[in-house]
Design an enzyme around this catalytic site. Structure first.
Site, PDB file in Angstrom:
ATOM      1  N   GLY A 140       2.368   3.587  -4.881  1.00  0.00           N
ATOM      2  CA  GLY A 140       2.140   4.315  -6.131  1.00  0.00           C
ATOM      3  C   GLY A 140       1.615   3.436  -7.258  1.00  0.00           C
ATOM      4  O   GLY A 140       1.771   3.773  -8.430  1.00  0.00           O
ATOM      5  N   GLN A 176      -6.357  -7.841  -6.756  1.00  0.00           N
ATOM      6  CA  GLN A 176      -6.419  -8.943  -5.763  1.00  0.00           C
ATOM      7  C   GLN A 176      -7.823  -9.132  -5.191  1.00  0.00           C
ATOM      8  O   GLN A 176      -8.126 -10.192  -4.656  1.00  0.00           O
ATOM      9  CB  GLN A 176      -5.393  -8.717  -4.631  1.00  0.00           C
ATOM     10  N   MET A 233       0.859  -1.192   0.000  1.00  0.00           N
ATOM     11  CA  MET A 233       0.000   0.000   0.000  1.00  0.00           C
ATOM     12  C   MET A 233       0.893   1.239   0.000  1.00  0.00           C
ATOM     13  O   MET A 233       1.981   1.224   0.583  1.00  0.00           O
ATOM     14  CB  MET A 233      -0.912   0.013   1.232  1.00  0.00           C
ATOM     15  N   GLU A 289      -6.557  -2.719  -7.937  1.00  0.00           N
ATOM     16  CA  GLU A 289      -6.847  -3.592  -6.782  1.00  0.00           C
ATOM     17  C   GLU A 289      -7.292  -4.968  -7.263  1.00  0.00           C
ATOM     18  O   GLU A 289      -8.275  -5.532  -6.782  1.00  0.00           O
ATOM     19  CB  GLU A 289      -7.943  -2.964  -5.897  1.00  0.00           C
TER      20      GLU A 289
HETATM   21  P1  ADP Z   1      -1.075   2.507  -3.986  1.00  0.00           P
HETATM   22  O1  ADP Z   1      -2.068   2.418  -5.101  1.00  0.00           O
HETATM   23  O2  ADP Z   1       0.152   1.656  -4.205  1.00  0.00           O
HETATM   24  O3  ADP Z   1      -1.672   2.274  -2.618  1.00  0.00           O
HETATM   25  P2  ADP Z   1      -1.178   5.340  -4.544  1.00  0.00           P
HETATM   26  O4  ADP Z   1      -0.847   5.507  -5.991  1.00  0.00           O
HETATM   27  O5  ADP Z   1      -2.620   5.419  -4.152  1.00  0.00           O
HETATM   28  O6  ADP Z   1      -0.501   4.016  -3.967  1.00  0.00           O
HETATM   29  O7  ADP Z   1      -0.470   6.479  -3.677  1.00  0.00           O
HETATM   30  C1  ADP Z   1       0.889   6.828  -3.793  1.00  0.00           C
HETATM   31  C2  ADP Z   1       1.065   8.153  -3.065  1.00  0.00           C
HETATM   32  O8  ADP Z   1       0.840   7.977  -1.667  1.00  0.00           O
HETATM   33  C3  ADP Z   1       2.457   8.743  -3.116  1.00  0.00           C
HETATM   34  O9  ADP Z   1       2.688   9.482  -4.295  1.00  0.00           O
HETATM   35  C4  ADP Z   1       2.465   9.660  -1.900  1.00  0.00           C
HETATM   36  O10 ADP Z   1       1.917  10.914  -2.219  1.00  0.00           O
HETATM   37  C5  ADP Z   1       1.498   9.001  -0.935  1.00  0.00           C
HETATM   38  N1  ADP Z   1       2.093   8.324   0.238  1.00  0.00           N
HETATM   39  C6  ADP Z   1       1.539   8.292   1.487  1.00  0.00           C
HETATM   40  N2  ADP Z   1       2.278   7.533   2.329  1.00  0.00           N
HETATM   41  C7  ADP Z   1       3.336   7.065   1.628  1.00  0.00           C
HETATM   42  C8  ADP Z   1       4.461   6.219   1.942  1.00  0.00           C
HETATM   43  N3  ADP Z   1       4.621   5.684   3.153  1.00  0.00           N
HETATM   44  N4  ADP Z   1       5.345   5.929   0.958  1.00  0.00           N
HETATM   45  C9  ADP Z   1       5.179   6.467  -0.277  1.00  0.00           C
HETATM   46  N5  ADP Z   1       4.153   7.275  -0.618  1.00  0.00           N
HETATM   47  C10 ADP Z   1       3.225   7.579   0.298  1.00  0.00           C
HETATM   48 MG    MG Z   2      -4.066   1.828  -5.113  1.00  0.00          MG
END
Ligand code: ADP
Ligand code: MG
Ligand code: ZN
Length: 192
Positions: free
Chosen positions: A20, A91, A17, A89
């Site tokens: 990005g 999964q 999570m 998502e």
């Molecule tokens: P995912 O879909 O993998 O959950 P997202 O694309 O929704 O990720 O979100 C990525 C964004 O989350 C990053 O660009 C940053 O702004 C934010 N972010 C918040 N916490 C973190 C973290 N611990 N590491 C990296 N990015 C983070």
């Molecule tokens: Mg996501």
């Protein structure tokens, strides 16, 4: 990358999570749209964290998406002209996800899937490991560890601020649940 027309391709974007994944999926979808390709994006109906009709990233980026429960529903929304299919998502999508995706790629579609490769226990998550095995291109992203700032490849589940135990139920009644990105050293899943 240049892909001759009619040649399918499977791209999988994975990681913990906050790494990005949605951001990267949205970037690839936007570029396909700039290229005037017919694009359809899907997400599991249970992922209504931000919006019912959008694929959203934690930093507020979004593209329109269709909520589905089963992978088989994808077939209702695409036609011969559809060039690119995005799934976020992945999964959480039920049904024969791998088979549906393989059939689409065999038909010549570009399929881009984003999803968690591991659950909060650090174990392979649902259909994602199998998709990784058959993918043409795999992108494994890292987040930033919320404890030590190193690259994080795991998702820490917290229940009332404490590490969730290995055998905790997926819903703990009355508890505050949250998730953090963590590196291998800072990730914790007590067995008892
Ligand atoms: P995912 O879909 O993998 O959950 P997202 O694309 O929704 O990720 O979100 C990525 C964004 O989350 C990053 O660009 C940053 O702004 C934010 N972010 C918040 N916490 C973190 C973290 N611990 N590491 C990296 N990015 C983070
Ligand atoms: Mg996501
Ligand atoms: Zn750490």
């Amino acid at each position: 990358m240049f892909i001759p027309d009619g040649y399918g391709i499977l791209e999988v974007i994975c990681g913990p999570m906050f790494s990005g994944k949605s951001e990267e999926l949205i970037r690839r979808i936007r570029r396909a749209k700039i290229g005037k390709q017919k694009v359809v994006v899907f997400k599991p109906a249970i992922d209504d964290r931000y919006d019912e009709e959008c694929i959203c990233s934690h930093d507020g980026n979004n593209v329109e998406g269709i909520s589905i429960v089963n992978a088989e529903e994808i077939l209702k929304y695409i036609d011969e002209d559809t060039k690119v299919i995005g799934i976020d998502e992945v999964q959480f999508i039920e049904g024969n996800t791998q088979d549906v995706i393989k059939a689409l790629v065999d038909q010549g579609k570009r399929v881009i899937c984003a999803g968690l490769d591991m659950d909060f226990k650090g174990e392979p998550f649902g259909c994602v490991p199998k998709l990784l095995a058959v993918a043409d291109i795999v992108t494994k992203l890292t987040a930033v560890c919320m404890t030590c700032s190193h690259p994080a490849n795991l998702t820490q589940r917290l229940v009332d601020g404490k590490p969730a135990k290995y055998h905790d139920p997926l819903i703990v009644i009355g508890a505050q649940e949250s998730y953090e990105a963590r590196c291998r050293k800072c990730h914790s899943v007590p067995k008892e």
